[in-house]
Write an enzyme that holds these catalytic residues in place. Structure first.
Site, mmCIF file in Angstrom:
data_model
loop_
_atom_site.group_PDB
_atom_site.id
_atom_site.type_symbol
_atom_site.label_atom_id
_atom_site.label_comp_id
_atom_site.label_asym_id
_atom_site.label_seq_id
_atom_site.Cartn_x
_atom_site.Cartn_y
_atom_site.Cartn_z
ATOM 1 N N GLU A 1 0.851 -1.189 -0.145
ATOM 2 C CA GLU A 1 0.063 -0.027 0.008
ATOM 3 C C GLU A 1 1.059 1.342 0.084
ATOM 4 O O GLU A 1 1.771 1.432 0.809
ATOM 5 C CB GLU A 1 -0.835 -0.060 1.156
ATOM 6 C CG GLU A 1 -1.988 0.863 1.348
ATOM 7 C CD GLU A 1 -3.115 0.647 0.176
ATOM 8 O OE1 GLU A 1 -4.125 1.509 0.230
ATOM 9 O OE2 GLU A 1 -3.141 -0.569 -0.059
ATOM 10 N N ASP B 1 -3.869 11.142 8.006
ATOM 11 C CA ASP B 1 -2.561 10.757 8.582
ATOM 12 C C ASP B 1 -2.323 11.477 9.957
ATOM 13 O O ASP B 1 -2.466 12.560 10.115
ATOM 14 C CB ASP B 1 -1.486 10.971 7.505
ATOM 15 C CG ASP B 1 -1.758 10.075 6.294
ATOM 16 O OD1 ASP B 1 -2.194 9.018 6.471
ATOM 17 O OD2 ASP B 1 -1.481 10.509 5.145
#
EC number: 4.2.1.20
Length: 268
Positions: free
Chosen positions: A49, A60
């Site tokens: 990924e 994030d």
């Protein structure tokens, strides 16, 4: 069969789960990024990924935000990322490779153009972190046109209506979130999610990969015991990169050891 289908079939026969590490393309530099990915694959990663650096990565946590900043400072652009991706595809023709993206990076070049480039580079899947399912139609349609699997997030509080929608649209895999919030977590225990994996399987969904907060072999095992077909580990991998920026040989050694240990947990 697609690369994901081939992988999951192969692992099921071996009674193993999938280990899928996440890294940001170009972190900390394009050349070292390729060495890092080689180390991950050689040490047992079943799929990848990969993130394309974006200046405002909302989903994030600080570890991956720092990785994004390092890559941007190294001059990494989406164009450079596609060059790196083409290199990886040539080197690993059977390895499933997915992208974890933000919508701006897809919309800016044009949705159709972006997915066409993904297909040309041999990308298997694209997950757009900031596009909810109800707004995904144009992205889904373009992904379908070019044979790229659209990946969707399944939150831990998903109701049955959402599970049915996910199952109907899922290809490649379903990204099962361990929890809400941003990536990276120090919580040692993962919540039980077997009710979600069981229901998704009953609805005919693609296999689930569980991510967010997967940092230890015990957490990998917990994800698999909860019915996931595998685990995605990002912040823990990227943190090892950050800790050894000045000593790349040690960085690669630590990454290999970590991936080997995490992969071993998929066979327990």
């Amino acid at each position: 069969m697609t690369r994901y289908q081939t992988l999951f079939t192969h692992l099921q026969r071996r009674q193993e789960g999938a280990l899928v590490p996440f890294v940001t393309l170009g972190d900390p530099t394009p050349s070292l990024s390729l060495q890092i990915i080689d180390a991950l694959v050689e040490s047992g990663a079943d799929a990848l990924e990969l993130g394309i650096p974006f200046s405002d990565p909302l989903a994030d946590g600080p570890v991956i935000q720092s990785a994004t900043l390092r890559a941007l400072q190294a001059g990494v652009t989406p164009e450079r990322c596609f060059t790196l991706l083409a290199t990886l595809r040539e080197k690993y023709p059977q390895l499933p490779i997915g992208l974890l993206m933000y919508a701006n990076l897809v919309v800016n070049p044009g949705i159709d153009t972006f997915y066409r480039r993904c297909a040309q580079a041999g990308i298997d899947s694209v997950l757009i972190a900031d596009v909810p399912l109800e707004e995904s139609a144009p992205f889904h349609a373009a992904a379908q046109r070019y044979g790229v699997a659209p990946i969707y997030l399944c939150p831990p509080n998903a109701d049955d209506v959402l599970l049915q929608q996910l199952a109907a649209r899922s290809q490649g895999y379903v990204y099962l979130l361990s929890r809400a919030g941003v990536t990276g977590s120090d919580r040692p225990c993962l919540p039980p999610l077997r009710h979600l994996t069981t229901r998704l399987a009953a609805l005919g969904a693609a296999p689930t990969l569980q991510g967010f907060g997967i940092q230890t072999p015990d957490q990998v095992r917990s994800a698999l015991d909860g019915g996931a077909a595998g685990a995605i580990s990002g912040s823990a991998v990227v943190d090892l990169i950050a800790r050894h920026l000045d000593t790349p040989p040690q960085m690669l050694q630590q990454l290999r050891a970590f991936i080997q240990t995490m992969k071993a947990a998929t066979r327990a």
